[in-house]
Design a protein around this motif. Sequence first.
Motif, short mmCIF file in Angstrom:
data_model
loop_
_atom_site.label_atom_id
_atom_site.label_comp_id
_atom_site.label_asym_id
_atom_site.label_seq_id
_atom_site.Cartn_x
_atom_site.Cartn_y
_atom_site.Cartn_z
N ASN A 1 51.19 5.10 22.48
CA ASN A 1 50.50 5.76 23.59
C ASN A 1 49.46 6.68 22.96
O ASN A 1 49.78 7.73 22.41
CB ASN A 1 51.53 6.55 24.42
CG ASN A 1 50.91 7.24 25.61
OD1 ASN A 1 49.77 7.71 25.53
ND2 ASN A 1 51.66 7.32 26.70
N GLU A 2 48.21 6.24 23.06
CA GLU A 2 47.11 6.96 22.39
C GLU A 2 47.01 8.40 22.91
O GLU A 2 46.83 9.35 22.14
CB GLU A 2 45.80 6.19 22.69
CG GLU A 2 44.62 6.57 21.81
CD GLU A 2 44.86 6.30 20.32
OE1 GLU A 2 45.31 5.20 19.97
OE2 GLU A 2 44.60 7.23 19.52
N ALA A 3 47.17 8.55 24.22
CA ALA A 3 47.01 9.89 24.81
C ALA A 3 48.08 10.85 24.31
O ALA A 3 47.80 12.00 24.01
CB ALA A 3 47.08 9.77 26.34
N ARG A 4 49.31 10.36 24.19
CA ARG A 4 50.40 11.24 23.73
C ARG A 4 50.44 11.37 22.22
O ARG A 4 51.03 12.28 21.66
CB ARG A 4 51.77 10.68 24.19
CG ARG A 4 52.04 10.81 25.66
CD ARG A 4 53.55 10.71 26.00
NE ARG A 4 54.30 9.67 25.33
CZ ARG A 4 55.36 9.89 24.56
NH1 ARG A 4 55.78 11.11 24.33
NH2 ARG A 4 56.01 8.88 24.00
N GLY A 5 49.86 10.37 21.55
CA GLY A 5 49.94 10.35 20.08
C GLY A 5 51.35 10.01 19.61
O GLY A 5 51.77 10.40 18.51
N HIS A 6 52.10 9.27 20.46
CA HIS A 6 53.47 8.88 20.13
C HIS A 6 53.74 7.49 20.69
O HIS A 6 53.00 7.01 21.54
CB HIS A 6 54.48 9.83 20.80
CG HIS A 6 54.45 11.22 20.25
ND1 HIS A 6 54.86 11.54 18.99
CD2 HIS A 6 54.07 12.39 20.83
CE1 HIS A 6 54.73 12.84 18.79
NE2 HIS A 6 54.24 13.39 19.89
N TYR A 7 54.86 6.89 20.24
CA TYR A 7 55.28 5.63 20.85
C TYR A 7 56.03 5.93 22.14
O TYR A 7 56.90 6.82 22.17
CB TYR A 7 56.20 4.85 19.90
CG TYR A 7 55.42 4.13 18.82
CD1 TYR A 7 54.90 2.86 19.04
CD2 TYR A 7 55.19 4.75 17.59
CE1 TYR A 7 54.17 2.22 18.05
CE2 TYR A 7 54.45 4.11 16.61
CZ TYR A 7 53.94 2.85 16.84
OH TYR A 7 53.20 2.22 15.87
#
Length: 337
Positions: A273-279
Motif C-alpha cells: 500500500n503505497e499510501a501507507r508505506g506498508h503491506y
Amino acid sequence: MYTQSFNVPDESGQKQVKPMKASEPPERMARFDACIDADGRIEPQDWMPEAYRKTLVRQISQHAHSEIVGMLPEGNWISRAPSLKRKAILIAKVQDEGGHGLYLYSAAETLGVSRGDLLDALHTGKAKYSSIFNYPTLNWADVGVIGWLVDGAAIMNQIPLCRCSYGPYARAMVRVCKEESFHQRQGYEALLVMMRGTQAQKDMVQDAVNRYWWKCLAMFGPPDADSPNSTQGMRWGIKRISNDDLRQKFIDATVPQAKVLGVTLPDPDLKWNEARGHYDYGQIDWDEFWKTVNGHGPCNKERLATRVKAHNDGAWVREAALAYANKQQQRTLKEAA
Ligand code: FAQ
C-alpha cells in the motif's frame, strides 16, 4: 534485519504512568514515575508499585514458559534431522531456547516469586505460553519455517524489550536476541537449500509456510483495540511498540524474504500500500487463536503432558543438586567456625 525496531520514538504520553491506588506511598510513587519518565531502569532492589511487579511477573513468566515449551516442536526432529550438520545446529538451537527460559525464570525470581510456583502454574494449565507452540511439526521444512518465521517474529517482538524499563528483563533480552538472530538465519538457510532441491522439497517448504504463516502473525497478540494489557504496559515502558505495529513490521520485513526464497505467503490480500508505506494483509482468525490460547489447540494437551513428565522425571536431579548445595554450605560454615 530487524534492528529498526530500536529506533521507534516514544510517542507522547506513552510514559505517563496512570495514577496508582491510593495505598501506594506517594513519595516512592513519584520517584518511580520520575524514573520511568526519564527512561531509567527499575532494578530489583528499587521500590515499585505492586501492579507493575505483577505485570512483569505475568509477562516474564509467560515468556519463560514459551521458551521451554517451545523446545518441544523442534526437539521432536533432533533424532530425524537429515544430516549431522543439521542435527548439530538443531541441538544447539533447542538448547539455546532452554537457556532463554532459564534466564527468564531467573529474571522473574528477582521480583519475589519462586520458580516452583511459576512452574506449578504452567503445569496446571493456569499460566499462558505462546500460542504458536501448540501446533505440530509435520515435516522437516517445519523446522526451517520455525527458525525463519517463529524466531523472526520472536526477534521483532523482543528487540524493543531490550529497552524494557525493568533492568533484569531488558538485559536478558540482549543476549536472547543475539541467539534468536542465529536461529532465524539457520532456519532461512535450511529453507534456501530445500528450495534449490527437488519439487518434493519445494512443496514441503510451501506446505510448512502455508500452515505457519497466519499462526505467526497471531503470535504478536490480539489487535491493539482488544489488548487489555497494552496501554499500561506501554506507559510503564515494559512494551515499547504495540502488538499491531510489531505485526506490521514483521510482515513488511518478511515479504521480501519470501520473494528471495521463492515461496508464496498464503494471503490473497497481501499487497503493498503505497499510501501507507506498508503491506496490507488479510484477516487473522482470532477465534482460532483464542481457542488455542485457552487450551484447545491441536497440541496443548500433549505439550503440557510432556512438560509435566519431564519435570517429574527430573525430580531426582533437583533433589541431588539441593543435597549437594546443602553439604557444601555445611562444609563452608564448619570451616568458618
Ligand atoms: N499466545 O493484552 P495483551 C519465542 C495473551 S518466545 C498466548 O496484548 P500483553 C522463542 C496475553 O498473555 C514467544 N497468549 O497482552 C522461541 C494476555 O493474557 P493474560 C513468546 C497470548 O502481555 C522461538 C492476553 O492474551 N514471546 O517464540 C499471546 O500486553 C522458537 C491479552 O493480550 C513473549 O512472550 C500469544 N501469542 O502482550 C522459542 C514475549 N498473545 O496474561 C522456541 C514477551 C497475547 O492477560 C522456538 N511477551 N496473549 O492472561 C510480550 O511481548 C507480550 O506479553 C505479548 C502479549 C505481546 C505476547
